[in-house]
Design a protein around this motif. Structure first.
Motif, PDB file in Angstrom:
ATOM      1  N   ILE A  33       0.833  -1.117  -0.036  1.00 28.13           N
ATOM      2  CA  ILE A  33      -0.107   0.155   0.053  1.00 28.13           C
ATOM      3  C   ILE A  33       1.093   1.232   0.119  1.00 28.13           C
ATOM      4  O   ILE A  33       1.929   1.363   0.903  1.00 28.13           O
ATOM      5  CB  ILE A  33      -0.899  -0.013   1.117  1.00 28.13           C
ATOM      6  N   GLU A  41     -11.402   5.371   2.885  1.00 30.51           N
ATOM      7  CA  GLU A  41     -11.530   4.035   3.198  1.00 30.51           C
ATOM      8  C   GLU A  41     -10.943   3.226   2.093  1.00 30.51           C
ATOM      9  O   GLU A  41     -11.155   2.052   1.966  1.00 30.51           O
ATOM     10  CB  GLU A  41     -12.856   3.707   3.491  1.00 30.51           C
ATOM     11  N   ASP A  42     -10.124   4.019   1.029  1.00 33.45           N
ATOM     12  CA  ASP A  42      -9.576   3.148   0.098  1.00 33.45           C
ATOM     13  C   ASP A  42      -8.254   3.271   0.006  1.00 33.45           C
ATOM     14  O   ASP A  42      -7.661   3.865   0.996  1.00 33.45           O
ATOM     15  CB  ASP A  42     -10.198   3.898  -1.299  1.00 33.45           C
ATOM     16  N   VAL A  43      -7.673   2.291  -0.672  1.00 31.74           N
ATOM     17  CA  VAL A  43      -6.235   2.119  -0.796  1.00 31.74           C
ATOM     18  C   VAL A  43      -5.633   2.378  -2.308  1.00 31.74           C
ATOM     19  O   VAL A  43      -6.276   1.889  -3.267  1.00 31.74           O
ATOM     20  CB  VAL A  43      -5.459   1.047   0.014  1.00 31.74           C
ATOM     21  N   VAL A  64      -3.301   5.686   1.617  1.00 33.29           N
ATOM     22  CA  VAL A  64      -4.641   5.407   2.135  1.00 33.29           C
ATOM     23  C   VAL A  64      -5.522   6.548   2.024  1.00 33.29           C
ATOM     24  O   VAL A  64      -5.215   7.781   2.287  1.00 33.29           O
ATOM     25  CB  VAL A  64      -4.557   5.084   3.482  1.00 33.29           C
TER      26      VAL A  64
END
Length: 181
Positions: free
Chosen positions: A38, A44-46, A41
């Motif tokens: 990742i 709530e998404d990556v 961020v």
């Protein structure tokens, strides 16, 4: 019948397990795969490293096809592309929250327009995307995001720009060639 005490059960379990032959650990036998990391961020998404790398590759190939000039150093390019991905994710999120949606038929119409602008059929576009290493569904997702962001920006600008009748009258009076009722 005698019940086992709480001390006897763990001892019996240990003896039973000790008698089993050692089983090979399957995780060691599997080929190792590179794990995607990742890089950002967003709400709530990556954003994954693979997405960033694909976007960098797309920018690089588009730049070379159009300009053939010098790109910024890799670290600068990576930062710029990541910032753009973050901005797009934020805008798509805000657009979705405000109810902006792109219907599937609108998306297909946009795909047709992209193909037409590139002087090819939709099938040829699909083949070209595959040759460039981009799946058709990824292309559709990117195009849907672009349309969504465009609509969000239009809505934002339209809501921010409000011109009163007095301002219209004043502008018409300054130009003297228009009459407003």
């Amino acid at each position: 019948m005698k019940l086992l005490s709480s001390h006897t059960l763990p001892a019996l379990l240990a003896v039973a397990l000790a008698g089993l032959p050692a089983l090979p650990v399957q995780a060691q036998a599997l080929p190792s795969n590179k794990v995607d990391s990742i890089v950002a961020v967003v709400n709530e998404d990556v954003i994954l490293r693979s997405e960033l790398e694909m976007s960098i590759a797309n920018v690089t190939s588009q730049f070379q096809a159009q300009n053939g000039g010098q790109l910024p150093p890799r670290d600068v390019l990576e930062k710029q592309v990541l910032e753009r991905l973050i901005l797009v994710r934020l805008q798509v999120g805000r657009a979705n929250d405000s109810g902006i949606r792109v219907a599937d038929d609108e998306l297909q119409q946009a795909v047709g327009q992209v193909a037409q602008q590139n002087h090819m059929s939709v099938e040829q576009l699909r083949e070209r995307l595959a040759a460039d290493g981009l799946s058709y569904s990824e292309f559709q997702d990117n195009l849907r995001d672009e349309i969504t962001v465009q609509r969000f920006r239009q809505r934002y600008v339209q809501s921010a720009v409000q011109i009163s009748e007095a301002e219209v009258d004043q502008a018409a009076g300054e130009h003297g060639d228009a009459e407003v009722d």
